[in-house]
Design a protein around this motif. Structure first.
Motif, PDB file in Angstrom:
ATOM      1  N   SER A 115       0.829  -1.200   0.000  1.00  0.00           N
ATOM      2  CA  SER A 115       0.000   0.000   0.000  1.00  0.00           C
ATOM      3  C   SER A 115       0.867   1.255   0.000  1.00  0.00           C
ATOM      4  O   SER A 115       2.033   1.216   0.374  1.00  0.00           O
ATOM      5  CB  SER A 115      -0.971   0.013   1.182  1.00  0.00           C
ATOM      6  N   VAL A 116       0.273   2.335  -0.446  1.00  0.00           N
ATOM      7  CA  VAL A 116       0.976   3.617  -0.526  1.00  0.00           C
ATOM      8  C   VAL A 116       0.383   4.530   0.534  1.00  0.00           C
ATOM      9  O   VAL A 116      -0.840   4.672   0.620  1.00  0.00           O
ATOM     10  CB  VAL A 116       0.768   4.258  -1.923  1.00  0.00           C
ATOM     11  N   ASP A 117       1.247   5.141   1.320  1.00  0.00           N
ATOM     12  CA  ASP A 117       0.767   5.947   2.436  1.00  0.00           C
ATOM     13  C   ASP A 117       1.382   7.337   2.358  1.00  0.00           C
ATOM     14  O   ASP A 117       2.601   7.468   2.449  1.00  0.00           O
ATOM     15  CB  ASP A 117       1.207   5.234   3.737  1.00  0.00           C
ATOM     16  N   VAL A 118       0.556   8.356   2.160  1.00  0.00           N
ATOM     17  CA  VAL A 118       1.072   9.730   2.138  1.00  0.00           C
ATOM     18  C   VAL A 118       0.909  10.262   3.561  1.00  0.00           C
ATOM     19  O   VAL A 118      -0.120  10.833   3.901  1.00  0.00           O
ATOM     20  CB  VAL A 118       0.307  10.583   1.103  1.00  0.00           C
ATOM     21  N   SER A 135      -4.832   6.281   2.333  1.00  0.00           N
ATOM     22  CA  SER A 135      -3.889   5.262   1.891  1.00  0.00           C
ATOM     23  C   SER A 135      -4.557   4.408   0.803  1.00  0.00           C
ATOM     24  O   SER A 135      -3.937   4.053  -0.208  1.00  0.00           O
ATOM     25  CB  SER A 135      -3.473   4.405   3.089  1.00  0.00           C
ATOM     26  N   GLY A 136      -5.831   4.120   0.990  1.00  0.00           N
ATOM     27  CA  GLY A 136      -6.601   3.389  -0.030  1.00  0.00           C
ATOM     28  C   GLY A 136      -6.675   4.161  -1.329  1.00  0.00           C
ATOM     29  O   GLY A 136      -6.536   3.603  -2.426  1.00  0.00           O
ATOM     30  N   VAL A 137      -6.879   5.476  -1.209  1.00  0.00           N
ATOM     31  CA  VAL A 137      -6.954   6.324  -2.404  1.00  0.00           C
ATOM     32  C   VAL A 137      -5.590   6.368  -3.104  1.00  0.00           C
ATOM     33  O   VAL A 137      -5.481   6.165  -4.321  1.00  0.00           O
ATOM     34  CB  VAL A 137      -7.401   7.762  -2.029  1.00  0.00           C
ATOM     35  N   ALA A 138      -4.536   6.634  -2.311  1.00  0.00           N
ATOM     36  CA  ALA A 138      -3.193   6.757  -2.907  1.00  0.00           C
ATOM     37  C   ALA A 138      -2.779   5.441  -3.568  1.00  0.00           C
ATOM     38  O   ALA A 138      -2.161   5.440  -4.638  1.00  0.00           O
ATOM     39  CB  ALA A 138      -2.185   7.154  -1.827  1.00  0.00           C
ATOM     40  N   ASP A 159     -13.026  17.245  -3.837  1.00  0.00           N
ATOM     41  CA  ASP A 159     -12.256  16.381  -2.931  1.00  0.00           C
ATOM     42  C   ASP A 159     -10.882  17.013  -2.744  1.00  0.00           C
ATOM     43  O   ASP A 159      -9.860  16.475  -3.183  1.00  0.00           O
ATOM     44  CB  ASP A 159     -12.171  14.972  -3.506  1.00  0.00           C
ATOM     45  N   PHE A 160     -10.885  18.174  -2.108  1.00  0.00           N
ATOM     46  CA  PHE A 160      -9.684  19.011  -2.020  1.00  0.00           C
ATOM     47  C   PHE A 160      -8.500  18.258  -1.398  1.00  0.00           C
ATOM     48  O   PHE A 160      -7.380  18.257  -1.920  1.00  0.00           O
ATOM     49  CB  PHE A 160     -10.026  20.272  -1.212  1.00  0.00           C
ATOM     50  N   GLN A 161      -8.758  17.573  -0.273  1.00  0.00           N
ATOM     51  CA  GLN A 161      -7.658  16.879   0.414  1.00  0.00           C
ATOM     52  C   GLN A 161      -7.057  15.811  -0.507  1.00  0.00           C
ATOM     53  O   GLN A 161      -5.841  15.607  -0.546  1.00  0.00           O
ATOM     54  CB  GLN A 161      -8.166  16.249   1.713  1.00  0.00           C
ATOM     55  N   GLN A 162      -7.932  15.144  -1.240  1.00  0.00           N
ATOM     56  CA  GLN A 162      -7.462  14.112  -2.182  1.00  0.00           C
ATOM     57  C   GLN A 162      -6.502  14.714  -3.213  1.00  0.00           C
ATOM     58  O   GLN A 162      -5.484  14.122  -3.539  1.00  0.00           O
ATOM     59  CB  GLN A 162      -8.683  13.508  -2.869  1.00  0.00           C
ATOM     60  N   THR A 163      -6.823  15.920  -3.707  1.00  0.00           N
ATOM     61  CA  THR A 163      -5.961  16.527  -4.738  1.00  0.00           C
ATOM     62  C   THR A 163      -4.592  16.894  -4.151  1.00  0.00           C
ATOM     63  O   THR A 163      -3.576  16.726  -4.815  1.00  0.00           O
ATOM     64  CB  THR A 163      -6.604  17.802  -5.347  1.00  0.00           C
ATOM     65  N   VAL A 164      -4.588  17.350  -2.897  1.00  0.00           N
ATOM     66  CA  VAL A 164      -3.314  17.708  -2.258  1.00  0.00           C
ATOM     67  C   VAL A 164      -2.466  16.444  -2.097  1.00  0.00           C
ATOM     68  O   VAL A 164      -1.257  16.430  -2.369  1.00  0.00           O
ATOM     69  CB  VAL A 164      -3.572  18.373  -0.880  1.00  0.00           C
ATOM     70  N   ILE A 165      -3.114  15.373  -1.675  1.00  0.00           N
ATOM     71  CA  ILE A 165      -2.399  14.120  -1.426  1.00  0.00           C
ATOM     72  C   ILE A 165      -1.870  13.537  -2.741  1.00  0.00           C
ATOM     73  O   ILE A 165      -0.730  13.062  -2.816  1.00  0.00           O
ATOM     74  CB  ILE A 165      -3.334  13.141  -0.672  1.00  0.00           C
ATOM     75  N   ILE A 166      -2.665  13.613  -3.783  1.00  0.00           N
ATOM     76  CA  ILE A 166      -2.223  13.038  -5.057  1.00  0.00           C
ATOM     77  C   ILE A 166      -1.066  13.856  -5.648  1.00  0.00           C
ATOM     78  O   ILE A 166      -0.102  13.301  -6.168  1.00  0.00           O
ATOM     79  CB  ILE A 166      -3.409  12.875  -6.032  1.00  0.00           C
ATOM     80  N   LYS A 167      -1.139  15.182  -5.507  1.00  0.00           N
ATOM     81  CA  LYS A 167      -0.015  15.996  -5.985  1.00  0.00           C
ATOM     82  C   LYS A 167       1.271  15.636  -5.235  1.00  0.00           C
ATOM     83  O   LYS A 167       2.349  15.573  -5.806  1.00  0.00           O
ATOM     84  CB  LYS A 167      -0.325  17.479  -5.800  1.00  0.00           C
ATOM     85  N   ARG A 168       1.147  15.432  -3.924  1.00  0.00           N
ATOM     86  CA  ARG A 168       2.307  15.062  -3.104  1.00  0.00           C
ATOM     87  C   ARG A 168       2.860  13.696  -3.537  1.00  0.00           C
ATOM     88  O   ARG A 168       4.056  13.489  -3.672  1.00  0.00           O
ATOM     89  CB  ARG A 168       1.845  15.013  -1.641  1.00  0.00           C
TER      90      ARG A 168
END
Ligand code: AMP
Length: 289
Positions: A115-118, A135-138, A159-168
């Motif tokens: 799994s991927v964990d940001v 982590s599921g999303v990433a 899904d603002f938080q999701q976009t921040v996490i995906i950019k990271r």
């Protein structure tokens, strides 16, 4: 429009798309725009698809209700699955090359254990009440990017938080994908479109407007010069609490990169909230610029 259910076939189609014969007879690279979704498509999804079409030679949409981003007790079983309706909608819009529609075994075969964990970003805001969600999303986004190999991928500000996490994630793992974030599409009365709005009764649908009203309150306070985040949050909480069926998960104003709470409003700070309306958890956000 093709419907592809296996990773092998999806990879074959991606290879074909990347090297389609040009009209002059030579071969040239085609760009792929990718829109990952969980289905139950609405205008919010379609806005991402239309932009992807404008900016790329081919568009791939995935529909996959990803089990590992749901926590125990959440709505994984109940989440709307309506493939036929989705296909009809996409056919009407036109211009989608492929819908990637894998089943759970295809994505997570026996023995799957990576799994991927940001880390920090995934624990704040929605992450604090939805443990393991990001982590599921990433993880699923990483897998989908490895399968589809898009040049650009399209996500909603909703899904603002999701976009921040995906950019990271993209930056940290050196993935060669451009991330595009598009504005939240709303109903006429301001409610952010969401597949989960289907769960709302008529009364709850009305009550759900309190999220957007709270965000508008935050925006108008910030616009009129209020810089104290605590004061703005208090007003937002008051707006939400006026609605009977609402129960606040969080109301926050955060730095758009770190997702840490801010004390003082600066350009780009994001007001975000998650609120239960009856048994439905809704999220929304607005940029205070
Ligand atoms: P979902 O199917 O809910 O996983 O969403 C798939 C993509 O559509 C995500 O990038 C969402 O942020 C985006 N999306 C969902 N609702 C909206 C909306 N109302 N406006 C814009 N994008 C949205």
């Amino acid at each position: 429009m093709r419907l592809i259910t296996t990773i092998r076939e999806m990879r074959d189609r991606v290879s074909e798309l990347k090297l389609i014969k040009s009209t002059s007879g030579g071969r040239e690279n085609q760009t792929i725009g990718f829109v990952p979704t969980m289905g139950a498509l609405h205008e919010g999804h379609l806005s991402l698809i239309r932009t992807a079409q404008k900016e790329n030679d081919a568009v791939i949409v995935s529909i996959f209700v990803n089990p590992i981003q749901f926590c125990p007790g959440e709505d994984f079983q109940r989440y709307p699955r309506q493939l036929e309706q989705d296909k009809e909608l996409l056919n009407r819009v036109g211009g989608v090359d492929t819908v990637f529609y894998p089943d759970i075994k295809e994505m997570y075969p026996e023995g799957y254990c990576t799994s991927v964990d940001v880390k920090n970003l995934g624990n704040r805001l929605c992450g604090s009440s939805r443990l393991g969600h990001f982590s599921g999303v990433a993880t699923v986004v990483t897998k989908l990017f490895n399968i589809v190999k898009p040049d650009a991928a399209y996500f909603g500000q909703k899904d603002f938080q999701q976009t921040v996490i995906i950019k990271r994630l993209i930056a940290d793992l050196n993935m060669d994908v451009e991330i595009k974030v598009l504005p939240t599409v709303r109903d006429e009365d301001g409610l952010a479109l969401s597949s989960r709005n289907q769960y709302l009764s008529r009364e709850e649908r009305q009550d759900a407007l309190c999220l957007y009203q709270a965000l508008l309150k935050a925006k108008s306070l910030a616009n009129s010069g209020e810089t104290d985040a605590k004061k703005i949050i208090k007003e937002m909480v008051n707006v939400v609490n006026r609605t009977q069926s609402s129960k606040i998960d969080y109301v926050s104003i955060v730095n758009p990169d770190t997702l840490e709470d801010v004390q003082e409003i600066k350009d780009g700070a994001v007001a975000a909230l998650a609120v239960w309306i009856g048994k439905t958890r809704l999220i929304d956000n607005i940029i205070l610029d």
